[in-house]
Design an enzyme around this catalytic site. Sequence first.
Site, short mmCIF file in Angstrom:
data_model
loop_
_atom_site.label_atom_id
_atom_site.label_comp_id
_atom_site.label_asym_id
_atom_site.label_seq_id
_atom_site.Cartn_x
_atom_site.Cartn_y
_atom_site.Cartn_z
N ASP A 101 39.01 -104.48 -69.56
CA ASP A 101 38.66 -105.86 -69.88
C ASP A 101 39.98 -106.61 -70.10
OD1 ASP A 101 37.17 -108.14 -70.80
OD2 ASP A 101 35.62 -106.75 -71.48
N ASP A 203 37.82 -111.62 -68.86
CA ASP A 203 37.08 -112.38 -69.85
C ASP A 203 37.26 -113.88 -69.65
OD1 ASP A 203 35.55 -112.07 -72.41
OD2 ASP A 203 37.22 -113.24 -73.22
N GLU A 245 34.53 -113.18 -65.46
CA GLU A 245 33.41 -113.76 -66.19
C GLU A 245 33.53 -115.28 -66.09
OE1 GLU A 245 31.45 -113.77 -70.69
OE2 GLU A 245 33.61 -113.93 -70.40
N HIS A 319 27.19 -106.99 -73.18
CA HIS A 319 27.37 -106.90 -74.64
C HIS A 319 27.15 -108.23 -75.35
CE1 HIS A 319 31.00 -108.54 -73.01
NE2 HIS A 319 31.40 -108.87 -74.22
N ASP A 320 26.94 -109.30 -74.61
CA ASP A 320 26.68 -110.62 -75.23
C ASP A 320 25.21 -111.02 -75.12
OD1 ASP A 320 29.43 -111.03 -75.71
OD2 ASP A 320 29.73 -112.03 -73.78
O1 TEU Z 1 32.18 -114.26 -73.65
C1 TEU Z 1 32.23 -115.62 -73.34
C2 TEU Z 1 31.23 -116.42 -74.01
O2 TEU Z 1 31.32 -117.62 -73.93
C3 TEU Z 1 30.17 -115.72 -74.79
O3 TEU Z 1 30.64 -115.62 -76.06
C4 TEU Z 1 28.88 -116.41 -74.66
O4 TEU Z 1 29.04 -117.65 -74.11
C5 TEU Z 1 28.19 -116.62 -75.94
O5 TEU Z 1 27.73 -115.41 -76.41
C6 TEU Z 1 27.03 -117.55 -75.70
O6 TEU Z 1 26.51 -117.94 -76.90
C7 TEU Z 1 33.35 -113.51 -73.60
C8 TEU Z 1 33.06 -112.12 -74.12
O7 TEU Z 1 32.13 -111.49 -73.26
C9 TEU Z 1 32.59 -112.21 -75.53
O8 TEU Z 1 32.18 -110.97 -76.05
C10 TEU Z 1 33.71 -112.79 -76.34
O9 TEU Z 1 33.27 -113.01 -77.65
C11 TEU Z 1 34.21 -114.11 -75.76
O10 TEU Z 1 34.40 -114.06 -74.36
C12 TEU Z 1 35.56 -114.43 -76.34
O11 TEU Z 1 36.52 -113.52 -75.86
#
Ligand code: TEU
Length: 550
Positions: A101, A203, A245, A319-320
């Site tokens: 990542d 990311d 992403e 994971h989000d």
């Molecule tokens: O996620 C990007 C992000 O914007 C997410 O946090 C998502 O939009 C949010 O959950 C929506 O409510 C990436 C990673 O995948 C995430 O785990 C990180 O927290 C974020 O970037 C910051 O690095």
Amino acid sequence: MSASENPWWHTATIYQIYPRSFSDSNGDGIGDIPGIINRLDYLEELGVTAIWLSPIYKSPMDDNGYDISDYQEVAEEYGTLADFDRLVAEAKARGIGIILDLVVNHSSDEHPWFVDACTDRNSRYRHFYIWRDPAPGGGVPNDIPSVFGGAAWSFHEPTGQYYFHQFTRRQPDLNWENPELRESIYQMMNWWLDRGIAGFRMDVIDLIGKEPDRGITAEGPHLHAYLQEMHARTYGGRDILTVGEAWSATPNSALLYSGRDRNELSMVFQFEHVTQAWHPVHGKWQPMDFDLVALKEVLGKWQLALANDGWNSLFWGNHDLPRAVSRYGDVSGYHQESAKMLSTVLHLLKGTPYVYQGEEIGMTNVRFTSIEQFKDVETLNMHRLHLEAGLSAAEFIAGANVNGRDNARTPMQWTEAEHGGFTTGSPWIEVNPNYRQINVQASLSDSKSILSHYRQLISLRKMHPVIVYGRYQSFLDQDPQFFVYTRTLDDQMLVVVANFSSKLGLLEVPDELQIEGECISCNYAAVHELGATVNLRPYEAFAILSRRNE
Ligand code: TEU
Ligand code: CA
């Protein structure tokens, strides 16, 4: 065809590991790299080509590692660099690549660059970050919000300026306009590439071209120039997978990122199929039912837009995001059937499928009752903000149980032993109590398990070029219950039929789909031919491969 036209990741299936929640080897309650190594045989049997590892770098863990304080060191709780090298080697011995990542939109506030930048306005590293004077009357330079709530600007008292952060205040944004910063990132990337990794998941890569003074965050004017420079300076000559992403990606911009002659990325993660089911005003915290017609429209649009150039990623979860079977299936009535149906529909599309840890055994959302059980910084921030805005605690928790990020982060359920066999200690976040029914051990011994179904789908992709390259066509787009599509390549046609409902249904089969062939996947009994109508059981899904000259 040349190798570059048929790269390995076209036939690959990628498995995402969230290290903190995957497998704990030393009983401290936190997953780690030796724990992952212990599970490689399991992943080899599943058949995956590569593992995307969520961040394993040194970090104060304000956002579970998406806040990096040393890009070239492994977090102590996850192991050592030697452990990482062993992971790469052990995975490679099983034919599995490791995808790291790459979190370079921002660093941690504990990164030495930021620490130094804070000492003085003339620090050598000051312009690795984005600093602005207060607005003329005082206050934030502008009203850009942070994704995690509040303003994207925090004031740094000692040097009298604001710094920019699109996520928490502990995740200051890096300044990509600074060539010295870019060069440092490329050096770091090459250092990892030289260790033998198979790729990068990048990311929020759509945010690096930000121009905050103009209110631009996503897809800024220099974004693609930066990606082309990165490609040229790092992985351009290497056979790796890169996936960016990009929450803001559209089919048009996806062609810029992943087009064949663009020299940027292999593919992006786009989220239109996710966000189309979010509330237009309150976003994911106000759950809405999902609408199959809208979902099909989005998935189909992306299939067609990237049919001849660019490449799709395929995923239900990460994971989000909440657990797919909880979001789109029926965990109480038809857990197995709906989990298998969802995987069938996704894995037979054109693109590279991603399996999020635990999805392959049908792990479900958790049901927490108190805010203390939640660990995610986004959920905790939003809890505070929504309560201040008048939402009740119970309402917020209901929303967080549907769409909060901790749903994906409860520990991997390995066995029916205490804590699901994830740890012998006490886990950093509670294990879903359904681990006694849903776990790897039980799934391995059942040839009809969700896990067996995933294994089969993953192997089908390796066997059938029609799954990898076939042309996509959808049918019955307005039907609210069935998802029906075909993939065609040369004389082969694959027909995929799925019932997205707990109700029985009678499908009127379009003329051109009334065929017979080999049933290559099903979640009830095999179906080898389609007549004018077919009765579908709850969440039934099957795929028939026919040869047109038969
Ligand atoms: O996620 C990007 C992000 O914007 C997410 O946090 C998502 O939009 C949010 O959950 C929506 O409510 C990436 C990673 O995948 C995430 O785990 C990180 O927290 C974020 O970037 C910051 O690095
Ligand atoms: Ca551990």
